[in-house]
Scaffold this active site. Structure first.
Site, PDB file in Angstrom:
ATOM      1  N   PRO A 109      69.690  39.824  16.459  1.00 37.48           N
ATOM      2  CA  PRO A 109      69.907  40.549  17.712  1.00 37.48           C
ATOM      3  C   PRO A 109      70.545  39.678  18.788  1.00 37.48           C
ATOM      4  CG  PRO A 109      67.588  40.051  17.399  1.00 37.48           C
ATOM      5  CD  PRO A 109      68.273  39.705  16.125  1.00 37.48           C
ATOM      6  N   GLU A 110      71.454  40.280  19.531  1.00 42.85           N
ATOM      7  CA  GLU A 110      72.070  39.607  20.672  1.00 42.85           C
ATOM      8  C   GLU A 110      71.627  40.341  21.937  1.00 42.85           C
ATOM      9  OE1 GLU A 110      76.283  38.766  20.107  1.00 42.85           O
ATOM     10  OE2 GLU A 110      76.077  38.956  17.947  1.00 42.85           O
ATOM     11  N   ARG A 130      62.029  36.498   7.839  1.00 43.63           N
ATOM     12  CA  ARG A 130      62.422  35.092   7.758  1.00 43.63           C
ATOM     13  C   ARG A 130      61.496  34.162   8.557  1.00 43.63           C
ATOM     14  NH1 ARG A 130      67.894  34.294   6.466  1.00 43.63           N
ATOM     15  NH2 ARG A 130      67.352  32.110   6.488  1.00 43.63           N
TER      16      ARG A 130
END
Ligand SMILES: [Zn+2]
Length: 285
Positions: A14-15, A124
């Site tokens: 996500p940005e 992750r």
């Protein structure tokens, strides 16, 4: 049994626009709610303070508002600030029933006293949560190396001044550097450089004032578009009321290797600043 009502924000890398989308959608769902005792399925998800202090400190706190700087999401409490950074595969899920559903990568459950819950899962495991006492501790512990939010906290004059201090830096590397300005990631950086016709390897010091201004405007425009279309990288929502992020359909270069640019030149991909970078060799100088 009917499917429980969920709202899930599941993104890859996500940005700023994705985190802002989460902030806007999550805030009305949890504002005014009071946390019950959290469950840490993976205590190392808590970056600060200790898992025990986190649990004790969050219980009984009430959500006031949600804020954001770059890719950091802040849940402002009546006492203290809960910070979330999703990193690569972090995923927030709000559940009306409190249950997380089928969730293999559940790391932290943050229940509210009304029976609803916020769940944090992460395949992750790079995402982190922090609980700090106040803004001062937040700045010291979490945001020491995080620059100003590029959308909300950097004027054109400030951007040009920052750019002037980093003459030799390549534009792609510079915009990805969260210490320089916070919020840009791989996708939006490629898109904004494409929009203003700048090569990702061009040195910041070679931009005149007009080109610097064009770059600033392209950044503002591409981020605003990303937010308008609900982000790029959301994979799925489990709630029918959540629309899929649509910005991926608006991308000019990112993920489009060998597609033709509007100028007729095939889009190229190369590694710049350690990241797969898409650009038009004809339009971007
Ligand atoms: Zn082109």
């Amino acid at each position: 049994m009917p499917c429980p009502p969920f709202k899930e924000w599941s993104c890859k890398l996500p940005e700023l626009p994705e985190v802002e989308t989460i902030r806007r959608e999550l805030e009305p769902l949890i504002r005014g709610k009071t946390f019950a005792e959290p469950t840490l399925h993976m205590p190392s998800t808590i970056a600060y303070p200790s898992p025990e202090e986190f649990t004790a400190g969050l219980e009984g706190r009430t959500v006031k508002a949600l804020a954001r700087r770059g890719k950091y999401l802040f849940i402002d409490l009546d006492l203290g600030i809960l910070t979330v950074h999703l990193r690569m595969t972090g995923n927030l899920l709000f559940s009306e029933t409190g249950m997380p559903g089928e969730n293999r990568f559940l790391r932290v459950t943050l229940p509210f006293i009304d029976g609803t819950a916020l769940h944090y899962s992460d395949m992750r495991r790079f995402g982190r949560l922090w609980l700090t006492a106040d803004q001062q501790e937040l700045e010291q512990v979490v945001l020491k190396k995080v620059g100003p939010d590029i959308l909300n906290d950097v004027s054109l004059a400030e951007f040009l001044e920052l750019l002037g201090k980093r003459q030799k830096a390549k534009l792609k590397a510079l915009l990805l550097d969260q210490n320089f300005v916070a919020g840009m990631g791989n996708i939006y950086t490629d898109e904004c450089l494409y929009r203003c016709g700048l090569h990702p390897e061009r040195a910041a010091g070679t931009l005149d004032r007009d080109k610097g201004e064009e770059l600033y405007q392209a950044i503002q425009d591409v981020l605003a578009d990303g937010i308008k279309y609900g982000g790029t990288t959301f994979r799925d929502y489990r709630n029918a009321s959540g629309a899929l992020g649509e910005f991926q359909e608006k991308l000019g270069v990112y993920g489009r290797k060998d597609d033709l640019c509007s100028c007729g030149t095939p889009i190229e991909k190369k590694v710049v600043a350690g990241r797969g970078t898409y650009y038009c060799p004809n339009c971007q100088k």
